[in-house]
Design a protein around this motif. Structure first.
Motif, short mmCIF file in Angstrom:
data_model
loop_
_atom_site.label_atom_id
_atom_site.label_comp_id
_atom_site.label_asym_id
_atom_site.label_seq_id
_atom_site.Cartn_x
_atom_site.Cartn_y
_atom_site.Cartn_z
N LEU A 57 0.74 -1.22 0.01
CA LEU A 57 0.12 0.02 0.24
C LEU A 57 1.01 1.40 0.02
CD1 LEU A 57 -2.33 -1.19 2.81
CD2 LEU A 57 -2.88 -1.36 0.61
N ARG A 58 0.42 2.29 -0.62
CA ARG A 58 1.20 3.45 -0.70
C ARG A 58 1.20 4.12 0.57
NH1 ARG A 58 -2.32 8.36 -2.13
NH2 ARG A 58 -4.36 7.68 -2.39
N GLU A 59 2.26 4.77 1.12
CA GLU A 59 2.14 5.49 2.39
C GLU A 59 1.89 6.92 2.29
OE1 GLU A 59 6.03 4.80 4.12
OE2 GLU A 59 6.11 2.76 4.19
N THR A 60 1.63 7.59 1.19
CA THR A 60 1.49 9.13 1.03
C THR A 60 0.51 9.33 0.08
OG1 THR A 60 3.10 9.51 -0.59
CG2 THR A 60 3.99 9.48 1.91
N ARG A 61 0.19 10.40 -0.30
CA ARG A 61 -0.83 10.80 -1.36
C ARG A 61 -0.28 10.51 -2.62
NH1 ARG A 61 0.42 15.90 -3.66
NH2 ARG A 61 2.07 16.78 -2.50
N GLN A 62 1.11 10.32 -2.66
CA GLN A 62 1.64 9.75 -3.88
C GLN A 62 1.19 8.49 -4.45
OE1 GLN A 62 3.26 11.67 -6.21
NE2 GLN A 62 4.41 13.22 -5.15
N THR A 63 0.58 8.04 -5.74
CA THR A 63 0.83 6.71 -6.02
C THR A 63 1.92 6.19 -6.08
OG1 THR A 63 0.77 7.30 -8.29
CG2 THR A 63 -1.23 7.28 -7.64
N ALA A 64 1.61 4.79 -5.94
CA ALA A 64 2.68 3.65 -6.04
C ALA A 64 3.20 3.46 -7.45
CB ALA A 64 2.45 2.45 -5.01
N LEU B 39 3.28 -0.79 -12.74
CA LEU B 39 1.79 -0.64 -12.21
C LEU B 39 1.78 0.74 -11.45
CD1 LEU B 39 -0.94 -1.66 -12.06
CD2 LEU B 39 0.02 -3.19 -10.01
N VAL B 40 0.98 1.53 -11.99
CA VAL B 40 0.64 2.73 -11.01
C VAL B 40 -0.43 2.64 -10.51
CG1 VAL B 40 0.43 5.39 -11.27
CG2 VAL B 40 1.96 4.20 -12.83
N CYS B 41 -0.79 2.56 -8.98
CA CYS B 41 -1.92 2.36 -8.22
C CYS B 41 -1.76 2.71 -6.79
CB CYS B 41 -1.70 0.73 -8.40
SG CYS B 41 -0.18 0.18 -7.59
N ASP B 42 -2.69 2.31 -6.18
CA ASP B 42 -2.62 2.74 -4.45
C ASP B 42 -1.92 1.31 -3.85
OD1 ASP B 42 -3.92 5.09 -4.82
OD2 ASP B 42 -6.02 4.37 -3.89
N GLY B 43 -2.11 0.35 -4.58
CA GLY B 43 -1.18 -0.89 -4.19
C GLY B 43 -1.55 -2.13 -4.79
N ILE B 44 -1.35 -3.39 -4.29
CA ILE B 44 -1.60 -4.69 -4.95
C ILE B 44 -1.51 -5.60 -3.69
CG2 ILE B 44 0.90 -5.19 -5.21
CD1 ILE B 44 0.24 -6.21 -8.11
N LEU B 45 -2.44 -6.72 -3.89
CA LEU B 45 -2.11 -7.85 -2.90
C LEU B 45 -2.20 -8.98 -3.49
CD1 LEU B 45 -5.20 -9.18 -2.42
CD2 LEU B 45 -5.79 -7.05 -1.59
N THR C 79 8.81 -4.99 -7.02
CA THR C 79 9.87 -3.87 -6.92
C THR C 79 9.32 -2.74 -6.79
OG1 THR C 79 11.33 -5.29 -8.08
CG2 THR C 79 12.02 -2.98 -7.91
N VAL C 80 9.52 -1.80 -5.96
CA VAL C 80 8.74 -0.59 -5.64
C VAL C 80 9.76 0.49 -6.47
CG1 VAL C 80 8.32 1.11 -4.04
CG2 VAL C 80 7.99 -1.11 -3.40
N LEU C 81 9.27 1.18 -7.49
CA LEU C 81 9.89 2.03 -8.47
C LEU C 81 9.81 3.32 -7.49
CD1 LEU C 81 8.66 0.90 -11.58
CD2 LEU C 81 10.62 0.05 -10.67
N ASP C 82 10.85 4.07 -7.84
CA ASP C 82 10.99 5.47 -7.02
C ASP C 82 10.62 5.34 -5.67
OD1 ASP C 82 11.47 8.26 -7.08
OD2 ASP C 82 9.80 8.66 -8.31
N SER C 83 11.03 4.46 -4.79
CA SER C 83 10.71 4.17 -3.50
C SER C 83 10.87 5.43 -2.45
CB SER C 83 11.66 2.92 -3.09
OG SER C 83 12.88 3.00 -3.22
N GLU C 84 12.00 6.01 -2.82
CA GLU C 84 12.09 7.11 -1.74
C GLU C 84 11.08 8.65 -2.00
OE1 GLU C 84 14.39 7.57 0.31
OE2 GLU C 84 16.05 6.13 -0.07
N LYS C 85 10.70 8.50 -3.32
CA LYS C 85 9.61 9.49 -3.35
C LYS C 85 8.25 8.98 -3.34
CE LYS C 85 7.69 12.54 -6.99
NZ LYS C 85 7.70 13.22 -8.62
N ARG C 86 8.01 7.61 -3.64
CA ARG C 86 6.98 7.05 -3.49
C ARG C 86 6.67 5.72 -2.66
NH1 ARG C 86 3.64 8.89 -8.10
NH2 ARG C 86 4.99 10.01 -9.42
#
Length: 258
Positions: free
Chosen positions: A122-129, A144-150, A203-210
């Motif tokens: 799940l994304r931690e901020t208002r920025q999409t994951a 995959l641009v999203c709020d999250g995945i499960l 893999t979380v892309l751009d993990s520092e910003k998102r």
């Protein structure tokens, strides 16, 4: 007399469960958990998950017969004080295979946690994951641009997975549901049904910003960079159900609930 002569009793802290536990202790004989060949659990689905996770942590697995003193009780049988020996003798076993989540954080720390229902990111901020998804080391979704995945097991497919519009998986189907949460791109991707032998990598892309957190059932790891998910048959669990309350039938019928 039931084959499960050595039974342990556990109950949630709610007043109804504690009252029921007192009645059962007065009516039947019980042994400590470490001596039991079956556990009777009183509470709701959340308490059942807690009971199963406790067994995963101790690596000692015995069948669990739950009785519902909670709200939904999807994983539980009906509460009744009478005829427990007869019910246990007739109960049907259902095997539940948990997922194992291996999460590596941005800082390089690794956590390995089991999940009976699902592993969710799940994304931690208002920025999409932004996530890259692999199956058996093959990239199937570059971004995959999203709020999250499960990823959900059959036993967990009617929980968070269903609320995210994921498929209901029949118990024993040897499948895992991979379901997006509010996918933005690719907009038409609605998820996948994978064989349980599949190894899922995210893999979380751009993990520092998102930043993204990973959750195995209720246990969270924040700021993850990589999450790997696989079924672990070495830690299979067994739930016991009354024949008229079979879990596979309940899961099937959930597909027809309006």
């Amino acid at each position: 007399m039931s084959d499960f002569a050595r039974r342990a009793l556990v109950a949630s802290n709610t007043p109804p469960a504690q009252a029921a536990a007192a009645d059962l202790r007065d009516t039947y004989d019980w042994v400590p958990i470490e001596e039991a060949d079956l556990i009777v659990a009183l509470g709701g689905d959340g308490f059942m998950l807690d009971t199963l996770h406790a067994m995963l942590e101790t690596r000692r697995s015995v069948p669990v017969f739950g009785m519902n003193l909670g709200t939904v009780g999807f994983l539980m049988n009906e509460w009744r004080l009478a005829d427990l020996d007869h019910r246990l003798a007739r109960a049907k076993p259902f095997r539940v295979s948990p997922l194992t989540m291996t999460a590596t954080t941005i800082a390089g720390e690794t956590r390995v946690l089991p999940a009976i229902n699902e592993v969710s990111l799940l994304r931690e901020t208002r920025q999409t994951a932004k996530l890259q998804v692999t199956v058996n080391d093959r990239v199937v979704l570059p971004e995959l641009v999203c709020d999250g995945i499960l990823a959900a097991t059959p036993a967990g497919s009617t929980a968070y997975n269903l609320s995210a519009n994921g498929p209901i998986l029949p118990l024993g189907s040897a499948l895992v549901a991979l379901t997006p949460i509010s996918a933005f791109r690719p907009r038409r991707w609605r998820g996948a049904i994978l064989p349980e032998k599949a190894r899922i990598g995210i893999t979380v892309l751009d993990s520092e910003k998102r930043p993204v957190s990973a959750v195995a059932d209720q246990r969270e790891v924040r700021d993850v960079a990589q999450v790997d998910i696989a079924i672990d048959h070495l830690r299979d669990l067994t739930l016991m159900f009354d024949p008229e309350h079979a879990l596979d039938d309940r899961i099937t019928m959930e597909q027809f609930v309006a």
